[in-house]
Design a protein around this motif. Structure first.
Motif, PDB file in Angstrom:
ATOM      1  N   SER A  65      70.038 -17.408  35.923  1.00  0.00           N
ATOM      2  CA  SER A  65      71.058 -16.744  36.730  1.00  0.00           C
ATOM      3  C   SER A  65      72.384 -16.847  36.012  1.00  0.00           C
ATOM      4  CB  SER A  65      71.170 -16.978  38.082  1.00  0.00           C
ATOM      5  OG  SER A  65      71.354 -18.137  38.419  1.00  0.00           O
ATOM      6  N   GLY A  66      73.469 -16.295  36.493  1.00  0.00           N
ATOM      7  CA  GLY A  66      74.844 -16.562  35.990  1.00  0.00           C
ATOM      8  C   GLY A  66      75.025 -16.831  34.540  1.00  0.00           C
ATOM      9  N   ILE A  67      75.934 -17.597  34.068  1.00  0.00           N
ATOM     10  CA  ILE A  67      76.332 -17.688  32.955  1.00  0.00           C
ATOM     11  C   ILE A  67      75.396 -17.744  31.937  1.00  0.00           C
ATOM     12  CG2 ILE A  67      77.696 -19.014  31.379  1.00  0.00           C
ATOM     13  CD1 ILE A  67      79.741 -19.686  33.346  1.00  0.00           C
ATOM     14  N   GLY A  68      74.076 -18.498  31.978  1.00  0.00           N
ATOM     15  CA  GLY A  68      73.164 -18.668  31.178  1.00  0.00           C
ATOM     16  C   GLY A  68      72.338 -17.299  30.990  1.00  0.00           C
ATOM     17  N   LYS A  69      72.235 -16.764  31.962  1.00  0.00           N
ATOM     18  CA  LYS A  69      71.645 -15.608  31.999  1.00  0.00           C
ATOM     19  C   LYS A  69      72.055 -14.289  31.147  1.00  0.00           C
ATOM     20  CE  LYS A  69      69.160 -11.714  34.750  1.00  0.00           C
ATOM     21  NZ  LYS A  69      68.966 -11.399  35.981  1.00  0.00           N
ATOM     22  N   ALA A  70      73.553 -14.421  31.364  1.00  0.00           N
ATOM     23  CA  ALA A  70      74.551 -13.356  30.591  1.00  0.00           C
ATOM     24  C   ALA A  70      74.420 -13.836  29.205  1.00  0.00           C
ATOM     25  CB  ALA A  70      76.013 -13.616  31.281  1.00  0.00           C
ATOM     26  N   ILE A  71      74.502 -14.865  28.890  1.00  0.00           N
ATOM     27  CA  ILE A  71      74.491 -15.390  27.351  1.00  0.00           C
ATOM     28  C   ILE A  71      73.141 -15.219  26.785  1.00  0.00           C
ATOM     29  CG2 ILE A  71      74.455 -17.404  25.806  1.00  0.00           C
ATOM     30  CD1 ILE A  71      76.359 -18.601  27.859  1.00  0.00           C
ATOM     31  N   ALA A  72      72.183 -15.287  27.493  1.00  0.00           N
ATOM     32  CA  ALA A  72      70.455 -15.131  26.800  1.00  0.00           C
ATOM     33  C   ALA A  72      70.338 -13.607  26.801  1.00  0.00           C
ATOM     34  CB  ALA A  72      69.527 -15.537  28.047  1.00  0.00           C
ATOM     35  N   THR A  73      70.962 -12.739  27.695  1.00  0.00           N
ATOM     36  CA  THR A  73      71.037 -11.364  27.515  1.00  0.00           C
ATOM     37  C   THR A  73      71.759 -10.923  26.496  1.00  0.00           C
ATOM     38  OG1 THR A  73      70.691 -11.093  29.835  1.00  0.00           O
ATOM     39  CG2 THR A  73      71.359  -9.124  28.810  1.00  0.00           C
ATOM     40  N   ALA A  74      72.907 -11.391  26.214  1.00  0.00           N
ATOM     41  CA  ALA A  74      73.942 -11.079  25.047  1.00  0.00           C
ATOM     42  C   ALA A  74      73.115 -11.195  23.737  1.00  0.00           C
ATOM     43  CB  ALA A  74      75.059 -11.566  25.133  1.00  0.00           C
ATOM     44  N   GLN A 106      63.491  -4.617  28.540  1.00  0.00           N
ATOM     45  CA  GLN A 106      64.455  -3.857  27.785  1.00  0.00           C
ATOM     46  C   GLN A 106      64.596  -3.839  26.329  1.00  0.00           C
ATOM     47  OE1 GLN A 106      68.672  -5.053  29.229  1.00  0.00           O
ATOM     48  NE2 GLN A 106      67.706  -5.926  30.827  1.00  0.00           N
ATOM     49  N   GLY A 107      63.452  -4.392  25.971  1.00  0.00           N
ATOM     50  CA  GLY A 107      62.948  -4.509  24.609  1.00  0.00           C
ATOM     51  C   GLY A 107      63.166  -5.474  23.775  1.00  0.00           C
ATOM     52  N   GLY A 108      63.729  -6.393  24.437  1.00  0.00           N
ATOM     53  CA  GLY A 108      64.118  -7.818  23.696  1.00  0.00           C
ATOM     54  C   GLY A 108      62.792  -8.728  23.899  1.00  0.00           C
ATOM     55  N   ARG A 109      62.890  -9.869  23.314  1.00  0.00           N
ATOM     56  CA  ARG A 109      61.891 -10.754  23.111  1.00  0.00           C
ATOM     57  C   ARG A 109      62.450 -12.106  23.735  1.00  0.00           C
ATOM     58  NH1 ARG A 109      59.734 -14.046  17.969  1.00  0.00           N
ATOM     59  NH2 ARG A 109      57.756 -14.833  18.951  1.00  0.00           N
ATOM     60  N   ALA A 110      61.677 -12.374  24.941  1.00  0.00           N
ATOM     61  CA  ALA A 110      62.103 -13.601  25.532  1.00  0.00           C
ATOM     62  C   ALA A 110      60.933 -14.456  26.317  1.00  0.00           C
ATOM     63  CB  ALA A 110      63.039 -13.320  26.746  1.00  0.00           C
ATOM     64  N   ILE A 111      61.101 -15.423  26.705  1.00  0.00           N
ATOM     65  CA  ILE A 111      60.002 -16.376  27.346  1.00  0.00           C
ATOM     66  C   ILE A 111      60.646 -17.152  28.431  1.00  0.00           C
ATOM     67  CG2 ILE A 111      58.043 -16.435  25.593  1.00  0.00           C
ATOM     68  CD1 ILE A 111      59.007 -19.392  25.144  1.00  0.00           C
ATOM     69  N   GLY A 112      60.059 -17.441  29.679  1.00  0.00           N
ATOM     70  CA  GLY A 112      60.614 -18.542  30.630  1.00  0.00           C
ATOM     71  C   GLY A 112      59.919 -19.684  30.336  1.00  0.00           C
TER      72      GLY A 112
END
Length: 264
Positions: free
Chosen positions: A19-28, A56-62
């Motif tokens: 969430s928050g700043i970290g999520k915004a950076i990861a999304t960017a 949204q078409g990106g590549r990510a893992i938790g």
């Protein structure tokens, strides 16, 4: 999802990114073409943030990661490298806030604050550098500092101490990492309306005996040039710029993002 290709082919690990700043950076970063590992103490939140990026078409893992746990940091970093194919960018962002005057600050809470902010930065940095040095592709390490990396406020002794400490860690990493083409910098935001900041408003109102509106106007925003909170987008764009910067012309620096609160 990819809006530009600034980070095409790169892999980023962002802590505290559910969430928050970290999520915004990861999304960017994902929009810029990077594969992103969302590391967070909250596994469910990390998975949900990663799922949003993937949808949204990106590549990510938790990745579940307690940044104060050496084994968890090393294991989570290894998983990022194994599943995403490397590690080019670390954003050490995980953090919490506890506000009390020094005279009333419990030692256990002091240690908890320093463990999350400073020990977490050290452990994630060490795990990342071991890969970057071995891989020799170079990379970028970013620390989430604060205007409080340069200034002080009442009630925030361990937070201010830790954020000052990140400047020293980043500068050492900049010098030690240079021969491996590793750069490090500190992002120093002003107040951003995240749950971490929203929680402080009533707490400070009680401590100082003022209204919540006065906390915002006379404490949080009084030294900005426009009376405006720093936004998630402000910080994410700065993190993207620093991650994509091509040389060591910009390393060992602190970049303040605060609407003019603290100018250097």
């Amino acid at each position: 999802m990819q809006a530009n290709a600034q980070l095409h082919g790169k892999v980023a690990l962002v802590t505290g990114a559910a969430s928050g700043i970290g999520k915004a950076i990861a999304t960017a970063y994902a929009r810029a073409g990077a594969a992103v590992a969302i590391a967070d103490l909250n596994q469910q939140g990390a998975d949900a943030a990663a799922a949003e990026i993937t949808a949204q078409g990106g590549r990510a893992i938790g990745i579940a990661m307690d940044v104060t746990d050496e084994a968890a940091v090393d294991a989570g970093t290894a998983r990022c490298i194994q599943e995403l194919g490397g590690l080019d960018i670390l954003v050490s962002n995980a953090g919490i806030q506890i506000v009390k005057p020094v005279v009333d600050f419990p030692y256990a809470e002091w240690k908890k604050m320093l463990a999350i902010h400073m020990d977490g930065a050290f452990l994630t940095t060490r795990a990342t550098l071991r890969h970057m040095y071995k891989d020799r592709r170079g990379g970028t390490i970013l620390y989430m500092g604060s205007v409080h990396s340069h200034l002080a406020s009442k009630l925030k002794a361990p937070y201010v101490a830790a954020k000052h400490g990140l400047l020293g860690l980043a500068r050492v990493v900049a010098k030690e990492g240079a021969e491996y083409n590793v750069r490090s910098n500190v992002i120093c935001p002003g107040f951003v309306r995240t749950p971490l900041v929203d929680k402080q408003i009533p707490e400070q109102a009680r401590e100082f005996g003022i209204t919540e509106e006065q906390v915002i106007k006379t404490i949080m925003l009084k030294d900005t040039v426009d009376g405006v909170f720093t936004t998630l987008e402000d910080v994410a764009e700065t993190a993207l710029f620093l991650a994509a910067f091509p040389s060591a012309a910009l390393t060992g620096q602190s970049i303040t993002v605060s609407h003019g609160w603290h100018m250097q």
